[in-house]
Scaffold this active site. Structure first.
Site, PDB file in Angstrom:
ATOM      1  N   LYS A 254       0.868  -1.191   0.000  1.00 25.47           N
ATOM      2  CA  LYS A 254       0.000   0.000   0.000  1.00 25.47           C
ATOM      3  C   LYS A 254       0.892   1.224   0.000  1.00 25.47           C
ATOM      4  CE  LYS A 254      -3.008   2.692   3.154  1.00 25.47           C
ATOM      5  NZ  LYS A 254      -3.866   2.697   4.377  1.00 25.47           N
ATOM      6  N   ASP A 259      -2.588  10.303   3.620  1.00 28.02           N
ATOM      7  CA  ASP A 259      -3.976   9.898   3.838  1.00 28.02           C
ATOM      8  C   ASP A 259      -4.704  10.941   4.678  1.00 28.02           C
ATOM      9  OD1 ASP A 259      -6.364   8.595   4.212  1.00 28.02           O
ATOM     10  OD2 ASP A 259      -5.551   7.009   5.503  1.00 28.02           O
ATOM     11  N   LYS A 266     -10.027  12.958   8.257  1.00 28.33           N
ATOM     12  CA  LYS A 266      -9.487  12.618   9.579  1.00 28.33           C
ATOM     13  C   LYS A 266      -9.430  13.863  10.449  1.00 28.33           C
ATOM     14  CE  LYS A 266      -6.333   8.846   8.202  1.00 28.33           C
ATOM     15  NZ  LYS A 266      -6.928   7.780   9.008  1.00 28.33           N
ATOM     16  N   ASP A 277       1.827   6.598   5.402  1.00 24.08           N
ATOM     17  CA  ASP A 277       0.814   5.629   4.958  1.00 24.08           C
ATOM     18  C   ASP A 277       1.228   4.883   3.684  1.00 24.08           C
ATOM     19  OD1 ASP A 277      -1.531   4.398   5.723  1.00 24.08           O
ATOM     20  OD2 ASP A 277      -2.816   5.729   4.541  1.00 24.08           O
ATOM     21  N   ASP A 336     -12.016   6.986   4.075  1.00 20.04           N
ATOM     22  CA  ASP A 336     -10.788   6.774   4.835  1.00 20.04           C
ATOM     23  C   ASP A 336     -10.370   5.298   4.839  1.00 20.04           C
ATOM     24  OD1 ASP A 336      -8.596   7.481   6.317  1.00 20.04           O
ATOM     25  OD2 ASP A 336      -9.692   7.776   8.202  1.00 20.04           O
ATOM     26  N   GLU A 338      -9.246   3.582   2.471  1.00 23.62           N
ATOM     27  CA  GLU A 338      -8.764   3.687   1.093  1.00 23.62           C
ATOM     28  C   GLU A 338      -7.696   2.657   0.738  1.00 23.62           C
ATOM     29  OE1 GLU A 338      -7.468   5.270   3.531  1.00 23.62           O
ATOM     30  OE2 GLU A 338      -5.339   5.096   3.119  1.00 23.62           O
ATOM     31  N   ARG A 340      -7.421  -0.504   1.322  1.00 26.92           N
ATOM     32  CA  ARG A 340      -7.962  -1.758   0.788  1.00 26.92           C
ATOM     33  C   ARG A 340      -8.456  -1.581  -0.649  1.00 26.92           C
ATOM     34  NH1 ARG A 340     -12.195  -1.945   5.650  1.00 26.92           N
ATOM     35  NH2 ARG A 340     -10.397  -0.916   6.593  1.00 26.92           N
TER      36      ARG A 340
HETATM   37  N1  BES Z   1      -3.966   4.644   7.080  1.00 25.58           N
HETATM   38  C1  BES Z   1      -5.058   4.371   7.924  1.00 25.58           C
HETATM   39  C2  BES Z   1      -4.727   3.414   9.063  1.00 25.58           C
HETATM   40  C3  BES Z   1      -3.706   3.888  10.050  1.00 25.58           C
HETATM   41  C4  BES Z   1      -4.085   4.520  11.218  1.00 25.58           C
HETATM   42  C5  BES Z   1      -2.367   3.666   9.820  1.00 25.58           C
HETATM   43  C6  BES Z   1      -3.136   4.934  12.125  1.00 25.58           C
HETATM   44  C7  BES Z   1      -1.401   4.076  10.742  1.00 25.58           C
HETATM   45  C8  BES Z   1      -1.786   4.714  11.892  1.00 25.58           C
HETATM   46  C9  BES Z   1      -6.204   3.755   7.118  1.00 25.58           C
HETATM   47  O1  BES Z   1      -6.305   4.196   5.811  1.00 25.58           O
HETATM   48  C10 BES Z   1      -7.487   4.128   7.774  1.00 25.58           C
HETATM   49  O2  BES Z   1      -7.775   5.274   7.831  1.00 25.58           O
HETATM   50  N2  BES Z   1      -8.190   3.116   8.270  1.00 25.58           N
HETATM   51  C11 BES Z   1      -9.435   3.329   8.925  1.00 25.58           C
HETATM   52  C12 BES Z   1     -10.419   2.307   8.418  1.00 25.58           C
HETATM   53  C13 BES Z   1     -11.841   2.583   8.816  1.00 25.58           C
HETATM   54  C14 BES Z   1     -12.348   3.837   8.158  1.00 25.58           C
HETATM   55  C15 BES Z   1     -12.685   1.401   8.416  1.00 25.58           C
HETATM   56  C16 BES Z   1      -9.222   3.198  10.421  1.00 25.58           C
HETATM   57  O3  BES Z   1      -8.401   2.367  10.834  1.00 25.58           O
HETATM   58  O4  BES Z   1      -9.833   3.942  11.170  1.00 25.58           O
HETATM   59 ZN    ZN Z   2      -4.562   4.859   4.937  1.00 28.30          ZN
HETATM   60 MN    MN Z   3      -7.420   5.966   5.624  1.00 28.94          MN
END
Ligand code: BES
Ligand code: ZN
Ligand code: MN
Length: 489
Positions: A254, A259, A266, A277, A336, A338, A340
């Protein structure tokens, strides 16, 4: 780019010990035994070293612990580091000892008196990995770290042993540099050109542009980058060091260079961390660099989806439905989620194009992985016990934390959409697992697959086993070892 801390191996030279400018490291067993170099240093310091270890100072000390004598009398060194290490020290103990030394390396470097060490290469590797620093954006004269020199019994032999280990360190540094670099510097274009530059190492590089991906129907990946000015790209790195015709192992990363969360934006607090990210892609690039540098006898293909998740009037909306390359339609519940979306298309493309023998993907995919495992372990989720066990074993051997979590149909059902084939978010419960089940849809039948969620380990605010605070490079060593053990063994 950061210059790696260099390492050299020489014969033991008593005059050089007395005249060393930086720090000097000697080794003492937990029982207080010095080796010949230690005894020489003891004579130089008129017994100061022996007096220090005769006192109760070794009580309660563990392998890798260090006692320090500043400005030792009789030597020009600025400090003498006395490392507690058994003669038969393990890989882990040896690296930890190196890390303790690497933490203190300054401009004048480090001289390791390693004549009696069982694993001098591991000590040097630990020191080099820990001495890394990302200082490219400090305008005040950056003080480069001095070199690590190890005096050993058979320098030529040790140097030959050390060469592949130092190529691993080079890969780790390449990854850390990428992960540390802010998104205004590391655009998708810049990332692709750093990958492209690895052509010189013998890697075959292909960059797919947005128009190519449109033709392939990669609506999931492309939906993420719609709001960004920096164009989405898919970079492929092929290393053909094995038998022609042998199916490659595919490593998928990824690469979200930043992000924001997109329209499901966020919170401001901590958003700056989302510059990391792209760590999954960074690790894949670092491993490919190491494999090429050490001419690995294996076929491996690395594929990274490079995108930016931005906010704009053209950005994907919550509620939008997009079609993936596989043909499955995806309802975007949360922009968010994204990563996946990116992986869905890269995973499918990897399997269709390269018919790999197995697929391992790495991604900073979910905050839930941090909730579950903190910063000590990455999460592994897999449909294949054999491949997963091999990855866990490699991680364990390299001292990189990894813990397996389950998959299951009940989790997959949490991703059912009312209007499309699947939705991209199943809400908070079991967030790491539902994300993996989303990816599972894009894995072909019987394809051995391991998903590594590295959200908690890719970049950490305090120092980790082998790295100062910041980007760790977690995974480069594990995957390099996996390739060595599984494909070259
Ligand atoms: N890049 C983030 C996950 C992340 C969070 C990585 C903190 C490193 C530190 C990912 O894209 C994300 O935002 N995931 C969401 C998914 C949710 C919206 C289903 C999350 O984990 O809140
Ligand atoms: Zn992300
Ligand atoms: Mn995200």
């Amino acid at each position: 780019m950061t210059t790696p801390v260099s390492a050299a191996f020489t014969e033991t030279d008593l005059d050089a010990i007395a005249g060393a400018e930086g720090r000097v490291a000697v080794f003492v067993t937990p029982e207080g035994k010095l080796d010949p170099a230690g005894r020489r240093v003891n004579r130089l310091t008129k017994g100061a070293l022996a007096r220090l270890i005769e006192a109760d100072t070794l009580d309660g000390k563990s392998p890798g612990d260090v006692l320090t004598l500043d400005w030792p009398a009789g030597m020009t060194a600025r400090a003498l580091d006395i490392v507690v290490l058994p003669r038969s020290a393990t890989v882990d103990e040896s690296r930890r000892a190196g890390v303790a030394l690497g933490r203190k390396i300054g401009e004048a470097g480090l001289l390791i008196l390693g004549g009696s060490l069982k694993r001098p290469v591991e000590v040097v590797l630990g020191a080099v990995l820990r001495a890394y620093e990302f200082s490219v954006h400090k305008t005040a004269e950056a003080k480069a770290k001095g070199a690590v020199t190890a005096m050993v019994a058979k320098p030529d032999e040790v140097e030959a042993d050390a060469a592949p280990a130092l190529m691993v360190a080079e890969g780790v540094f390449f990854t850390r540099d990428l992960v540390s670099e802010p998104a205004n510097h590391l655009t998708t274009t810049e990332f692709a050109s750093r990958i492209e530059a690895m052509k010189d190492l013998g890697l075959k590089i292909t960059i797919l542009e947005e128009s190519d991906m449109e033709k392939l129907g990669m609506g999931a990946l492309l939906s993420v980058g719609l709001g960004s000015a920096t164009p989405s790209k898919l970079a492929v790195m092929e290393w053909q060091g094995g038998k022609a015709g042998d199916a490659p192992l595919a490593l998928v990363g990824k690469g979200v260079i930043f992000d924001t969360g997109g329209i499901s934006i966020k919170p401001a607090q901590g958003m700056e961390d989302m510059t990391m990210d792209m760590a999954g892609a960074g690790v894949v690039a670092g491993v490919m660099r190491t494999l090429a540098r050490r001419q690995a006898k294996a076929n491996v293909v690395g594929l990274v989806g490079l995108v930016e998740n931005m906010v704009s009037d053209r950005a994907t909306r919550p509620g939008d439905v997009v079609t993936s390359m596989k043909g499955d339609t995806i309802e975007v519940i949360n922009t968010d989620a994204e990563g996946r979306m990116v992986l869905a298309d890269v995973l499918w493309y990897a399997q269709e194009t390269y018919k790999p023998r197995g697929v391992i993907d790495l991604a900073t995919l979910t905050g839930a992985a941090i909730v579950a495992l903190g910063h000590e372990n990455a999460a592994a989720l897999s449909t294949d016990d054999t491949l997963c066990d091999a990855v866990l074993k490699a991680a364990n051997a390299e001292g990189e934390g990894l813990w397996r979590m389950p998959l299951g149909k009940a989790y997959a059902d949490m991703m059912k959409s009312d209007i499309a084939d699947v939705k991209n978010s199943g809400g908070r419960p079991a967030g790491t697992i539902t994300a993996a089940e989303f990816l599972h849809r894009f894995i072909q039948d019987d394809m051995p697959w391991v998903h590594l969620d590295i959200a908690g380990v890719a970049s950490v605010k305090s120092e980790t086993t082998y790295a100062p605070k910041g980007a760790s490079g977690w995974g480069v060593m594990t995957l390099n070892r996996l390739v060595a053990d599984m494909l070259e063994g």
